[in-house]
Write an enzyme that holds these catalytic residues in place. Sequence first.
Site: not given
Ligand code: NAD
Length: 276
Positions: A127, A177, A179
């Site tokens: 992503h 850019c 381009c």
């Molecule tokens: P999500 O928010 O849908 O789910 C997060 C998952 O992590 C949940 O199932 C939760 O139970 C679990 N979780 C939370 N804390 C935890 C811990 N300490 N230990 C173990 N499990 C834990 O996230 P997703 O499925 O990654 O999808 C969200 C989208 O948003 C992704 O595509 C991502 O790109 C983006 N996103 C990225 C970030 C980042 O870069 N840090 C932050 C938020 C969202």
Amino acid sequence: MMIPLEVLEVIKKYLTNRALKTTALTGAGISKESGIPTFREDDGLWQKYNPSIYANLAGLMLRFLHGPQDVVNFATDFTEPILNARPNSAHMALATLEKDYNLSALITQNIDNLHQEAKSEQIIELHGNIYRAICQRCQSSFMISRKDLMNFIESLQKHSRSRIKLFRIYRELYPKCNCGGRFRPDIVFFGESLNQENIDRAYQVLSKSSLVFLVGTSSVVYPAASLPVYAKENGARIIEINLERSQLSDISDYNIFAKVTDAFTEILNYLKKGSA
Ligand code: NAD
């Protein structure tokens, strides 16, 4: 002991055998303990901001026209925790599993750059990365420093009432850019396609994987959520590490319901003990 011995033995078998490839697929949950909120949990960003507006570029632009301050607040709430975050012990553990054991690739949905900072090397970013700008036309890209991104957010906040000034600040960080195209944040918003090369690499890696760690992801975002299913169909075993059940808990061979940091500390300790 938190993780059953049987599961630790399976992990050890795969991670210490060079003939067996292991891959990890990570989501927002791995960075939660670094202070970055996930999207969907009770304290997640979507509780405060409606994703049908804020998770896609068209919605953001429309909101910008009507209430630029709201967009600045969203950009701040989304970006600041990432800028203040550092890798936690789970990010570090995955880097160690690559360096000292047999983890061959890391596919991440995260855009926070924390796997890179932890010194993982074989990373496939599905992503994008918040620290990268990409040209919408020719796909050339450049990295943005943490400091520049911090200054950018500060400037946005300072001028959050003036659409013209905000636009200017944005265009300074994301210029034209050579381009003729325009740079934009290298982040995949909802409704946008993923970089095909990265998706192809992910499928390729998973087709050769015997074991897949599914770490801190709710597995509701596609196509990322289809990757473990593909791996399973190709014969891989799946080990899920999550605080709670996810959409893919049922197809996982083993479920470790725990914090990522606790789970990886225990896994690393077990592997080290075994090699002592
Ligand atoms: P999500 O928010 O849908 O789910 C997060 C998952 O992590 C949940 O199932 C939760 O139970 C679990 N979780 C939370 N804390 C935890 C811990 N300490 N230990 C173990 N499990 C834990 O996230 P997703 O499925 O990654 O999808 C969200 C989208 O948003 C992704 O595509 C991502 O790109 C983006 N996103 C990225 C970030 C980042 O870069 N840090 C932050 C938020 C969202």
